[in-house]
Scaffold this motif. Structure first.
Motif, PDB file in Angstrom:
ATOM      1  N   LEU A 148     -12.959   9.676 -13.204  1.00  5.61           N
ATOM      2  CA  LEU A 148     -12.863  10.845 -12.326  1.00  5.61           C
ATOM      3  C   LEU A 148     -12.383  10.443 -10.942  1.00  5.61           C
ATOM      4  O   LEU A 148     -11.467  11.056 -10.383  1.00  5.61           O
ATOM      5  N   LEU A 149     -12.989   9.400 -10.390  1.00  5.86           N
ATOM      6  CA  LEU A 149     -12.618   8.969  -9.045  1.00  5.86           C
ATOM      7  C   LEU A 149     -11.184   8.458  -8.980  1.00  5.86           C
ATOM      8  O   LEU A 149     -10.517   8.588  -7.956  1.00  5.86           O
ATOM      9  N   SER A 150     -10.698   7.894 -10.067  1.00  9.02           N
ATOM     10  CA  SER A 150      -9.348   7.331 -10.051  1.00  9.02           C
ATOM     11  C   SER A 150      -8.257   8.401 -10.024  1.00  9.02           C
ATOM     12  O   SER A 150      -7.131   8.120  -9.635  1.00  9.02           O
ATOM     13  N   VAL A 151      -8.584   9.618 -10.410  1.00  8.31           N
ATOM     14  CA  VAL A 151      -7.573  10.679 -10.416  1.00  8.31           C
ATOM     15  C   VAL A 151      -7.811  11.739  -9.342  1.00  8.31           C
ATOM     16  O   VAL A 151      -6.996  12.638  -9.169  1.00  8.31           O
ATOM     17  N   ALA A 152      -8.938  11.656  -8.641  1.00  5.64           N
ATOM     18  CA  ALA A 152      -9.237  12.635  -7.592  1.00  5.64           C
ATOM     19  C   ALA A 152      -8.216  12.525  -6.470  1.00  5.64           C
ATOM     20  O   ALA A 152      -7.817  11.445  -6.069  1.00  5.64           O
ATOM     21  N   ARG A 201       1.414  -3.489  -6.286  1.00  4.52           N
ATOM     22  CA  ARG A 201       2.057  -2.533  -5.381  1.00  4.52           C
ATOM     23  C   ARG A 201       1.747  -1.120  -5.850  1.00  4.52           C
ATOM     24  O   ARG A 201       1.918  -0.788  -7.013  1.00  4.52           O
ATOM     25  N   GLY A 202       1.281  -0.309  -4.929  1.00  6.01           N
ATOM     26  CA  GLY A 202       0.958   1.087  -5.228  1.00  6.01           C
ATOM     27  C   GLY A 202      -0.504   1.256  -5.590  1.00  6.01           C
ATOM     28  O   GLY A 202      -1.109   0.398  -6.224  1.00  6.01           O
ATOM     29  N   PHE A 203      -1.065   2.369  -5.156  1.00  4.67           N
ATOM     30  CA  PHE A 203      -2.488   2.615  -5.348  1.00  4.67           C
ATOM     31  C   PHE A 203      -2.850   2.756  -6.825  1.00  4.67           C
ATOM     32  O   PHE A 203      -3.891   2.281  -7.261  1.00  4.67           O
ATOM     33  N   GLY A 204      -1.990   3.397  -7.598  1.00  7.49           N
ATOM     34  CA  GLY A 204      -2.269   3.558  -9.028  1.00  7.49           C
ATOM     35  C   GLY A 204      -2.420   2.216  -9.726  1.00  7.49           C
ATOM     36  O   GLY A 204      -3.336   2.018 -10.529  1.00  7.49           O
ATOM     37  N   ALA A 205      -1.529   1.289  -9.417  1.00  2.00           N
ATOM     38  CA  ALA A 205      -1.604  -0.047 -10.013  1.00  2.00           C
ATOM     39  C   ALA A 205      -2.856  -0.782  -9.550  1.00  2.00           C
ATOM     40  O   ALA A 205      -3.493  -1.499 -10.322  1.00  2.00           O
ATOM     41  N   TYR A 206      -3.222  -0.593  -8.286  1.00  3.22           N
ATOM     42  CA  TYR A 206      -4.431  -1.208  -7.739  1.00  3.22           C
ATOM     43  C   TYR A 206      -5.666  -0.681  -8.468  1.00  3.22           C
ATOM     44  O   TYR A 206      -6.547  -1.443  -8.859  1.00  3.22           O
ATOM     45  N   VAL A 207      -5.739   0.622  -8.667  1.00  4.80           N
ATOM     46  CA  VAL A 207      -6.880   1.229  -9.356  1.00  4.80           C
ATOM     47  C   VAL A 207      -6.956   0.709 -10.786  1.00  4.80           C
ATOM     48  O   VAL A 207      -8.043   0.362 -11.268  1.00  4.80           O
ATOM     49  N   THR A 244       0.816  -1.222   0.000  1.00  4.58           N
ATOM     50  CA  THR A 244       0.000   0.000   0.000  1.00  4.58           C
ATOM     51  C   THR A 244       0.845   1.266   0.000  1.00  4.58           C
ATOM     52  O   THR A 244       0.308   2.359  -0.174  1.00  4.58           O
ATOM     53  N   GLU A 245       2.139   1.101   0.208  1.00  2.00           N
ATOM     54  CA  GLU A 245       3.065   2.234   0.307  1.00  2.00           C
ATOM     55  C   GLU A 245       2.582   3.232   1.355  1.00  2.00           C
ATOM     56  O   GLU A 245       2.779   4.432   1.243  1.00  2.00           O
ATOM     57  N   GLY A 246       1.883   2.712   2.370  1.00  2.00           N
ATOM     58  CA  GLY A 246       1.415   3.539   3.468  1.00  2.00           C
ATOM     59  C   GLY A 246       0.251   4.454   3.137  1.00  2.00           C
ATOM     60  O   GLY A 246      -0.143   5.284   3.945  1.00  2.00           O
ATOM     61  N   PHE A 247      -0.326   4.297   1.956  1.00  2.00           N
ATOM     62  CA  PHE A 247      -1.421   5.153   1.520  1.00  2.00           C
ATOM     63  C   PHE A 247      -2.702   4.709   2.222  1.00  2.00           C
ATOM     64  O   PHE A 247      -3.191   3.600   2.008  1.00  2.00           O
ATOM     65  N   PRO A 248      -3.285   5.562   3.094  1.00  2.00           N
ATOM     66  CA  PRO A 248      -4.412   5.147   3.931  1.00  2.00           C
ATOM     67  C   PRO A 248      -5.622   4.624   3.158  1.00  2.00           C
ATOM     68  O   PRO A 248      -6.237   3.642   3.572  1.00  2.00           O
ATOM     69  N   LEU A 249      -5.972   5.253   2.055  1.00  2.00           N
ATOM     70  CA  LEU A 249      -7.134   4.808   1.294  1.00  2.00           C
ATOM     71  C   LEU A 249      -6.913   3.402   0.735  1.00  2.00           C
ATOM     72  O   LEU A 249      -7.798   2.544   0.807  1.00  2.00           O
ATOM     73  N   TYR A 250      -5.728   3.160   0.195  1.00  2.00           N
ATOM     74  CA  TYR A 250      -5.400   1.837  -0.326  1.00  2.00           C
ATOM     75  C   TYR A 250      -5.387   0.823   0.811  1.00  2.00           C
ATOM     76  O   TYR A 250      -5.917  -0.284   0.676  1.00  2.00           O
TER      77      TYR A 250
END
Length: 95
Positions: free
Chosen positions: A82-86, A51-57, A18-24
């Motif tokens: 829209l939600l993926s880049v907010a 790995r990483g929120f962008g890859a997850y999305v 998650t690289e520490g990203f709370p939403l992920y």
């Protein structure tokens, strides 16, 4: 999931993924809990999680693209784009 909380290697892998990203972290812990409740191996799911929120999305959007109802509705696709880049929560007016 409680048994995984005491497993330092598992917790470290979750943090790295998650690289520490709370939403992920929130979404991933929900997925891992559901997997464990459903009798699936949470460790295998974690190993397969990008790995990483962008890859997850991106992974989630690819899965959504397989759903017929989503493919047929341009508005749904635009909303997910829209939600993926907010960078934060969006108000109802923004959406």
């Amino acid at each position: 999931m409680a048994s995984f909380a005491d497993d330092a290697a598992f917790v470290a892998q979750v943090d790295e993924t998650t690289e520490g990203f709370p939403l992920y972290l929130r979404y991933l812990t929900e997925e891992l809990a559901e997997a464990a409740k459903g009798g699936r191996d949470a460790r295998t799911l974690l190993d397969q999680t990008p790995r990483g929120f962008g890859a997850y999305v991106r992974q989630q959007l690819k899965q959504l693209a397989q759903v017929e109802e989503v493919r047929r509705q341009r508005e749904v696709q635009e909303l997910f784009a829209l939600l993926s880049v907010a960078r934060g929560a969006l108000s109802a007016a923004d959406v």
